[in-house]
Design an enzyme around this catalytic site. Structure first.
Site, PDB file in Angstrom:
ATOM      1  N   ALA A  35       4.444   5.934   6.525  1.00 42.20           N
ATOM      2  CA  ALA A  35       4.788   5.237   7.764  1.00 42.20           C
ATOM      3  C   ALA A  35       6.279   5.366   8.052  1.00 42.20           C
ATOM      4  O   ALA A  35       6.702   5.710   9.164  1.00 42.20           O
ATOM      5  CB  ALA A  35       4.392   3.772   7.672  1.00 42.20           C
TER       6      ALA A  35
ATOM      7  N   SER B 226       0.825  -1.211   0.000  1.00 36.93           N
ATOM      8  CA  SER B 226       0.000   0.000   0.000  1.00 36.93           C
ATOM      9  C   SER B 226       0.852   1.251   0.000  1.00 36.93           C
ATOM     10  O   SER B 226       2.047   1.234   0.335  1.00 36.93           O
ATOM     11  CB  SER B 226      -0.956   0.034   1.196  1.00 36.93           C
ATOM     12  OG  SER B 226      -0.374   0.700   2.296  1.00 36.93           O
ATOM     13  N   ILE B 227       0.224   2.360  -0.359  1.00 30.40           N
ATOM     14  CA  ILE B 227       0.871   3.664  -0.389  1.00 30.40           C
ATOM     15  C   ILE B 227       1.289   4.107   1.002  1.00 30.40           C
ATOM     16  O   ILE B 227       2.166   4.957   1.175  1.00 30.40           O
ATOM     17  CB  ILE B 227      -0.073   4.702  -1.034  1.00 30.40           C
ATOM     18  CG1 ILE B 227       0.711   5.943  -1.466  1.00 30.40           C
ATOM     19  CG2 ILE B 227      -1.221   5.057  -0.090  1.00 30.40           C
ATOM     20  CD1 ILE B 227      -0.093   6.896  -2.342  1.00 30.40           C
ATOM     21  N   LYS B 228       0.668   3.533   2.028  1.00 32.21           N
ATOM     22  CA  LYS B 228       0.948   3.944   3.403  1.00 32.21           C
ATOM     23  C   LYS B 228       2.369   3.615   3.844  1.00 32.21           C
ATOM     24  O   LYS B 228       2.855   4.174   4.837  1.00 32.21           O
ATOM     25  CB  LYS B 228      -0.055   3.292   4.355  1.00 32.21           C
ATOM     26  CG  LYS B 228      -1.509   3.653   4.098  1.00 32.21           C
ATOM     27  CD  LYS B 228      -1.801   5.098   4.452  1.00 32.21           C
ATOM     28  CE  LYS B 228      -3.300   5.385   4.421  1.00 32.21           C
ATOM     29  NZ  LYS B 228      -3.612   6.754   4.831  1.00 32.21           N
ATOM     30  N   ASP B 229       3.053   2.734   3.122  1.00 29.17           N
ATOM     31  CA  ASP B 229       4.452   2.448   3.457  1.00 29.17           C
ATOM     32  C   ASP B 229       5.286   3.725   3.424  1.00 29.17           C
ATOM     33  O   ASP B 229       6.202   3.915   4.233  1.00 29.17           O
ATOM     34  CB  ASP B 229       5.056   1.452   2.464  1.00 29.17           C
ATOM     35  CG  ASP B 229       4.508   0.052   2.609  1.00 29.17           C
ATOM     36  OD1 ASP B 229       3.668  -0.168   3.497  1.00 29.17           O
ATOM     37  OD2 ASP B 229       4.920  -0.823   1.824  1.00 29.17           O
TER      38      ASP B 229
END
Length: 457
Positions: A52, A46-49
């Protein structure tokens, strides 16, 4: 880091430099080319890597977390995955609070990478002590050497996309991008990309996708935080019931709402028609873009962000039974209906069995019709209505063999028969039909199955 490099020191170095892929079928009705920034190519899918890792790096520089500390966050799953990967490499522990709305797959994945996960109720106010916001905040005050991430108000969230996602899109389109469409929740992606793009070209349009049940669109349109807009919704990963500090209204041009159903159905289309196994928000992004196609012209170049991978949703939008239960599945044929019912046992009975055996099966499985078999061939049926008539006349019928009392076999219909034609086969006296699939397996459809499908459509 050079995208062509093939050897990395650890998994965190593989974050970013995700591909831009042209969409061909699901956007064929649009007047301009549409490209997807496919961020499920990140190691955590996901783009959240991106954000994060950035938030953790900033926290380390600011001394907010020390070696061996604990990362605490309220997350719908994807941010937690990115944080968990970073924690593994950097030697931290993770505790995540999430909501009971999130898919089981997301929770299981977080546990698989070593995180402790606390599931909280969805339908409570953010300030409620049971909410995942409140639980994560409380834990951060109770656990020594812990850091509460707070992705919603942590401005390193949008900084990650300003520094990585946006420059990649600019470079991949050679600066020709005219519209960027993002499903928006914390605000980090839409705002970070928007900040960069408006500096490069103020005419680039930033379109944010919202969901019904979220207050973001009304806030954007009116400046009002109207809690009357807030109600439970099924879409995952975007929409909010409060305003995160990551938002900068001036870098966003429009908010568009998309229904839960339209997002789910479109995600399945993307998987089938583009070969991209995407998450819920990707479906909503394309559905929202198509709602705004009147604002596009042939010279435009649109980039949509595909945030996460479909593996997070195999028990939901990619599960026919789940889709059917919510009225999201377009059911038009016998095959569609059978697919939406999921795997369920076809209860049959042999000709040599007793009527009492049939009565036990009906009671055990709460069914009214049972196909009768001789070997593997269907030779008749036993129905609750038929047995009732016989037992009124002769109570000893329960000791008879099924072969002696069986009724005419249930009608056999084609898998591709339109549901509307079932009215010719299912009646008051005949409450079910059989269908045989391509593998030769029999399925039963009752009048209740059909009624249930139409009532949710």
């Amino acid at each position: 880091m050079n995208a062509a490099k093939r050897v990395y020191d650890n998994v965190l170095q593989t974050i970013g430099n995700t591909p831009l892929i042209k969409l061909n079928r699901v956007t064929a009705d649009l007047p301009c080319p549409v490209y997807a920034k496919v961020d499920f190519y990140n190691p955590g899918n996901s783009i959240k890597d991106r954000m994060a890792l950035k938030m953790l790096e900033v926290a380390e520089k600011e001394g907010k977390i020390k070696p061996g500390g604990t990362i605490i966050e309220g997350t719908s799953g994807n941010t937690g995955m990115g944080l968990a990967l970073a924690a593994i490499i950097k030697g931290y522990k993770c505790i995540f609070a999430t909501t009971d709305k999130q898919s089981k797959e997301k929770v299981d994945i977080l546990k698989a990478v070593g995180a402790e996960v606390i599931v909280c109720p969805t339908n409570v106010e953010p300030e409620d002590p049971r909410s995942y916001y409140s639980v994560s905040k409380r834990l951060a005050t109770e656990i020594p050497n812990s850091w509460y991430v707070n992705q919603y108000d942590n401005l390193a969230n949008r900084l990650a996309h300003y520094e990585s996602t946006a420059p990649e899109i600019w470079e991949q389109t050679e600066g020709k991008v005219t519209h960027i469409v993002v499903a928006s929740g914390t605000g980090g992606t839409i705002t970070g990309i928007g900040m960069f793009m408006k500096e490069k070209n103020p005419d680039i349009k930033m379109w944010a996708i919202d969901t019904y049940g979220s207050l973001l669109k009304k806030w954007f349109d009116t400046g009002e935080l109207d809690m009357n807009e807030v109600h439970p919704y099924i879409s995952e990963g975007f929409g909010e019931d409060f305003l995160p500090q990551n938002y900068i209204k001036e870098v966003i041009d429009h908010f568009e709402k998309v229904t839960d159903k339209d997002g789910a159905v479109m995600a399945r289309r993307i998987a089938k028609e583009e070969g991209l196994f995407v998450g819920y928000s990707a479906g909503s992004v394309i559905a929202g873009l198509k709602q705004m196609k009147q604002h596009l012209k042939p010279t435009d170049l649109v980039v949509v962000v595909f945030h996460d991978h479909g593996s997070r949703y195999v028990g939901k939008i990619y599960n026919d039974e789940w889709m059917l239960d919510r009225g999201f599945l377009e059911v038009s044929t016998v095959r569609d209906l059978i697919g939406g019912l999921g795997r369920r046992r076809l209860v049959t009975i042999d000709e040599d069995a007793k009527v009492s055996d049939a009565l036990e099966l009906m009671k055990k499985y709460d069914i009214e019709q049972i196909p009768v078999l001789k070997g593997t061939d269907v030779t008749g049926a036993i129905t609750q209505a038929g047995l009732f008539k016989r037992m009124i006349e002769n109570t000893d019928v329960k000791d008879f063999s099924i072969g002696d009392v069986k009724e005419v076999a249930l009608p056999l219909v084609e898998m591709d028969m339109p549901l509307e034609r079932l009215k010719h086969y299912i009646s008051k006296d005949n409450g079910a039909v059989l269908a045989k699939d391509d593998s030769g397996q029999y399925h039963i459809l009752t009048k209740y199955d059909v009624l249930n499908a139409f009532s949710k459509g």
